[in-house]
Write a protein that holds these residues in place. Structure first.
Motif, PDB file in Angstrom:
ATOM      1  N   ALA A   1       0.501  -1.093  -0.441  1.00 30.27           N
ATOM      2  CA  ALA A   1      -0.332   0.396  -0.255  1.00 30.27           C
ATOM      3  C   ALA A   1       1.041   0.838   0.118  1.00 30.27           C
ATOM      4  N   GLY A   2       2.302   1.145   0.214  1.00 29.31           N
ATOM      5  CA  GLY A   2       3.456   2.304  -0.261  1.00 29.31           C
ATOM      6  C   GLY A   2       3.644   3.253   1.607  1.00 29.31           C
ATOM      7  N   ASP A   3       3.649   2.099   2.582  1.00 30.96           N
ATOM      8  CA  ASP A   3       3.689   2.693   3.394  1.00 30.96           C
ATOM      9  C   ASP A   3       3.976   2.029   3.730  1.00 30.96           C
ATOM     10  N   PRO A   4       5.966   1.738   3.822  1.00 34.51           N
ATOM     11  CA  PRO A   4       7.015   1.440   3.964  1.00 34.51           C
ATOM     12  C   PRO A   4       7.182   0.984   6.055  1.00 34.51           C
ATOM     13  N   GLY A   5       7.375   2.353   6.059  1.00 33.22           N
ATOM     14  CA  GLY A   5       7.614   2.970   7.448  1.00 33.22           C
ATOM     15  C   GLY A   5       6.751   2.302   7.761  1.00 33.22           C
ATOM     16  N   ARG A   6       4.928   1.917   8.351  1.00 30.46           N
ATOM     17  CA  ARG A   6       4.322   1.389   9.043  1.00 30.46           C
ATOM     18  C   ARG A   6       4.906   0.162   8.900  1.00 30.46           C
ATOM     19  N   ALA A   7       5.271  -0.865   8.096  1.00 29.50           N
ATOM     20  CA  ALA A   7       5.326  -1.900   7.444  1.00 29.50           C
ATOM     21  C   ALA A   7       6.496  -2.315   8.288  1.00 29.50           C
ATOM     22  N   ALA A   8       7.461  -1.378   8.394  1.00 26.70           N
ATOM     23  CA  ALA A   8       8.502  -1.140   9.172  1.00 26.70           C
ATOM     24  C   ALA A   8       8.244  -1.160  10.850  1.00 26.70           C
ATOM     25  N   ASP A   9       7.204  -0.377  11.789  1.00 30.85           N
ATOM     26  CA  ASP A   9       7.630  -0.232  13.135  1.00 30.85           C
ATOM     27  C   ASP A   9       6.196  -1.893  12.895  1.00 30.85           C
ATOM     28  N   LEU A  10       5.745  -2.273  12.512  1.00 34.58           N
ATOM     29  CA  LEU A  10       4.785  -3.937  12.403  1.00 34.58           C
ATOM     30  C   LEU A  10       5.750  -4.559  12.849  1.00 34.58           C
ATOM     31  N   LEU A  11       7.053  -4.661  11.998  1.00 31.79           N
ATOM     32  CA  LEU A  11       7.775  -5.524  12.052  1.00 31.79           C
ATOM     33  C   LEU A  11       8.649  -5.753  13.294  1.00 31.79           C
ATOM     34  N   ALA A  12       9.271  -4.339  13.581  1.00 32.52           N
ATOM     35  CA  ALA A  12      10.116  -4.216  14.478  1.00 32.52           C
ATOM     36  C   ALA A  12       9.466  -4.401  15.992  1.00 32.52           C
ATOM     37  N   THR A  13       8.110  -3.344  16.011  1.00 30.73           N
ATOM     38  CA  THR A  13       7.311  -4.455  17.610  1.00 30.73           C
ATOM     39  C   THR A  13       7.289  -5.881  17.979  1.00 30.73           C
ATOM     40  N   GLU A  14       6.932  -6.748  16.528  1.00 29.08           N
ATOM     41  CA  GLU A  14       6.442  -7.847  17.020  1.00 29.08           C
ATOM     42  C   GLU A  14       8.428  -9.242  16.509  1.00 29.08           C
ATOM     43  N   PHE A  15       8.754  -8.344  16.005  1.00 33.71           N
ATOM     44  CA  PHE A  15      10.151  -9.512  15.846  1.00 33.71           C
ATOM     45  C   PHE A  15      11.516  -8.808  16.226  1.00 33.71           C
ATOM     46  N   ALA A  16      11.428  -8.407  17.245  1.00 33.71           N
ATOM     47  CA  ALA A  16      12.593  -7.556  18.104  1.00 33.71           C
ATOM     48  C   ALA A  16      13.945  -8.560  18.889  1.00 33.71           C
ATOM     49  N   THR A  17      14.510  -8.791  19.174  1.00 30.35           N
ATOM     50  CA  THR A  17      15.993  -9.953  19.547  1.00 30.35           C
ATOM     51  C   THR A  17      16.579  -8.609  20.264  1.00 30.35           C
ATOM     52  N   PRO A  18      17.042  -9.173  20.844  1.00 29.49           N
ATOM     53  CA  PRO A  18      17.190  -8.859  22.051  1.00 29.49           C
ATOM     54  C   PRO A  18      19.041  -8.439  21.324  1.00 29.49           C
ATOM     55  N   CYS A  19      19.180  -9.169  20.411  1.00 27.36           N
ATOM     56  CA  CYS A  19      21.288  -8.652  19.672  1.00 27.36           C
ATOM     57  C   CYS A  19      21.018  -7.360  19.741  1.00 27.36           C
ATOM     58  N   GLU A  20      19.624  -6.528  19.259  1.00 28.55           N
ATOM     59  CA  GLU A  20      19.303  -5.440  18.701  1.00 28.55           C
ATOM     60  C   GLU A  20      20.067  -4.622  20.206  1.00 28.55           C
ATOM     61  N   GLN A  21      19.773  -4.883  21.210  1.00 26.29           N
ATOM     62  CA  GLN A  21      20.278  -4.024  22.459  1.00 26.29           C
ATOM     63  C   GLN A  21      21.538  -4.293  23.109  1.00 26.29           C
ATOM     64  N   HIS A  22      22.174  -5.559  23.348  1.00 25.37           N
ATOM     65  CA  HIS A  22      22.960  -5.829  23.944  1.00 25.37           C
ATOM     66  C   HIS A  22      24.098  -6.807  23.225  1.00 25.37           C
ATOM     67  N   ALA A  23      24.818  -6.741  23.113  1.00 26.70           N
ATOM     68  CA  ALA A  23      26.330  -7.582  22.925  1.00 26.70           C
ATOM     69  C   ALA A  23      26.303  -8.685  23.733  1.00 26.70           C
ATOM     70  N   PRO A  24      26.429  -9.645  22.982  1.00 26.36           N
ATOM     71  CA  PRO A  24      26.721 -10.730  23.817  1.00 26.36           C
ATOM     72  C   PRO A  24      28.005 -11.015  24.799  1.00 26.36           C
ATOM     73  N   THR A  25      27.346 -11.651  25.928  1.00 26.95           N
ATOM     74  CA  THR A  25      28.613 -11.682  27.322  1.00 26.95           C
ATOM     75  C   THR A  25      29.073 -13.175  26.414  1.00 26.95           C
ATOM     76  N   LEU A  26      30.192 -13.059  25.996  1.00 22.76           N
ATOM     77  CA  LEU A  26      30.799 -14.850  25.820  1.00 22.76           C
ATOM     78  C   LEU A  26      31.578 -15.732  27.551  1.00 22.76           C
ATOM     79  N   GLU A  27      30.880 -16.587  27.579  1.00 25.52           N
ATOM     80  CA  GLU A  27      31.130 -17.667  28.440  1.00 25.52           C
ATOM     81  C   GLU A  27      31.903 -19.203  27.627  1.00 25.52           C
ATOM     82  N   ALA A  28      32.997 -19.767  27.729  1.00 28.29           N
ATOM     83  CA  ALA A  28      33.503 -20.320  27.998  1.00 28.29           C
ATOM     84  C   ALA A  28      32.158 -22.234  28.102  1.00 28.29           C
ATOM     85  N   THR A  29      32.482 -22.789  27.422  1.00 30.56           N
ATOM     86  CA  THR A  29      31.398 -23.930  27.820  1.00 30.56           C
ATOM     87  C   THR A  29      32.458 -24.780  27.778  1.00 30.56           C
ATOM     88  N   ASP A  30      32.107 -26.203  28.287  1.00 29.19           N
ATOM     89  CA  ASP A  30      32.555 -27.662  27.871  1.00 29.19           C
ATOM     90  C   ASP A  30      31.741 -28.312  26.584  1.00 29.19           C
TER      91      ASP A  30
END
Ligand code: ADP
Ligand code: MG
Length: 435
Positions: A395-424
């Motif tokens: 419908a020509g409203d990419p801004g709204r499309a982006a908002d919808l996706l951003a609200t529903e499909f958010a990832t914590p990786c956008e906010q924080h870098a991972p803390t790495l832990e060595a695992t065995d």
């Protein structure tokens, strides 16, 4: 054990020869006649690195990650924006011109493209002896002796001293560049992609030569390469760099066999393998390194990460999840050409059926195809939100499309870098923890 901590694991209690803390190099982005500062290219964005005497340390990362800028800044060939570089106990960032000159003798740089660093009118012997001449060594016979010895050490013959750079092969030129770097008896060699311009067979000869020098002369080496194979062959420890940051570090053995950061995992998985059992298990590392002028928020790798964390409540196939996020990224970058895609959709439709059967959902189906998304997501809620977003796009409203996706499909990786832990627990274990 945290893998990202500052003081690096190293056996022995000697002091590092080179110790870099928070090294930062930002280039201003200027605009207009007044050269107004409108942003910065964060080429190197606060890295820590130690090289101990006699060690070979690697910096690895794709092209554009800031490796060469790090090398130039730590040698002060370019002034760092911030950070300290301590060499043999002294802070080189405080050096005056003459102290800097002495330092540059002790820490030599070897580049990828040695051809361009030779004066074409100078023969090999003079090129190798040039740093000695600059140092004030006047005796011609002594210089000649040293040159002969250096030529021998790098696998060339005394007669090669009379040849000219253009008469040499790429591998021979790199040997001459190495001889020249060694002429002043440096303690540290910084080799920036020293074999990237060479054929594979010649490449391994030069690497073997570096390894040999490291063993016989006790030279410390900082080896910069985009090629993990090169790093693996030569280095004791390695730092993995991505968009100006070091995302992981450790012994080559640990980092290659049990990589902790998804970027490292993707790099390691992309090493070509001849073992058919290992093929097909690789995670994909696609797309280019984003520009350091506008690095991604949170974990800088999140725009490409194959292991991107999903929002609570969702359990997508990881590839599908990546593609949903790629669509979000395309919308954010403004790279979705909706008109072309919709036009294409009408054309396809005219081809296989009649215009009468055109249905309302066609353009969104075409968009799904374009972004390699499934015709329908398994999760009904997710699918309806995706469909609404695609509708908005059509419908020509990419801004709204982006908002919808951003609200529903958010990832914590956008906010924080991972803390790495060595695992065995091996590669499948989740090593990521978000604070
Ligand atoms: P690598 O050696 O890992 O390929 P570089 O250090 O050459 O990476 O570059 C890192 C980033 O810094 C790149 O995005 C590059 O375009 C940018 N860059 C390098 N030199 C400059 C400069 N003089 N001015 C502006 N940007 C630069
Ligand atoms: Mg480079």
């Amino acid at each position: 054990m945290a893998v990202t901590h500052m003081t690096e694991p190293h056996t022995g209690d000697d002091e590092p020869l080179l110790s870099v803390r928070n090294l930062t190099k930002h280039y201003p982005i200027t605009d207009g006649l007044l050269a107004t500062d409108v942003g910065r290219v964060r080429a190197v964005d606060g890295i820590d690195l130690d090289v101990y005497p006699g060690e070979t340390v690697g910096i690895v990362g794709e092209s554009g990650c800031g490796k060469s800028t790090a090398a130039r800044s730590l040698l002060r060939l370019e002034e760092p924006t911030a950070g300290t570089v301590v060499f043999d106990g002294e802070d080189i960032t405080a050096f005056d011109t003459s102290a800097l000159k002495r330092f540059r003798r002790r820490a030599q740089l070897l580049f990828q493209d040695s051809d361009s660093s030779f004066d074409p009118r100078m023969n090999v012997g003079d090129a190798i002896a040039e740093p000695l001449t600059v140092q004030g060594m006047r005796e011609r016979t002594r210089r000649r002796e040293i040159v002969t010895d250096l030529l021998d050490r790098v696998g060339l013959s005394a007669a090669d001293a009379d040849r000219y750079p253009h008469e040499l092969s790429g591998g021979q030129q790199q040997r001459v560049a190495l001889a020249r770097a060694l002429s002043v008896n440096p303690e540290l060699l910084i080799a920036d992609e020293p074999t990237a311009a060479l054929d594979v067979s010649v490449q391994s000869e030069i690497l073997a030569l570096l390894d040999d020098l490291h063993a016989t002369v006790g030279l410390s080496i900082l080896l910069i390469s985009h090629d993990l194979g090169v790093i693996r062959q030569l280095c004791d420890r390695v730092a993995v760099m991505y968009i100006g940051e070091i995302v992981e570090r450790g012994s080559v053995e640990d980092v290659f066999t049990n990589p902790q950061h998804p970027y490292t995992r993707a790099l390691v998985a992309s090493i070509p393998t001849t073992d058919p059992r290992e093929r097909g298990t690789a995670v994909e590392l696609t797309g280019d390194v984003p520009s350091p002028s506008n690095p991604p928020s949170g974990c800088r790798f999140h725009t490409r990460c194959p292991e991107l964390i999903q929002p609570d409540g969702y359990d997508f196939d990881q590839r599908t999840w990546r593609r949903i996020m790629d669509l979000r990224q395309h919308l954010a970058d403004g790279t979705v050409d909706i008109e072309t895609i919709c036009h294409q959709s009408v054309m396809d439709h005219d081809d296989d059926t009649g215009p009468d059967q055109r249905s309302e959902t066609e353009p969104t189906a075409k968009l799904r195809e374009e972004f390699a998304l499934p015709e329908q997501l398994e999760d009904a809620r997710a699918d309806s939100i995706l469909e609404s977003a695609l509708d908005c796009l059509v419908a020509g409203d990419p801004g709204r499309a982006a908002d919808l996706l951003a609200t529903e499909f958010a990832t914590p990786c956008e906010q924080h870098a991972p803390t790495l832990e060595a695992t065995d627990a091996g590669q499948d274990a989740s090593c990521l923890r978000h604070d």
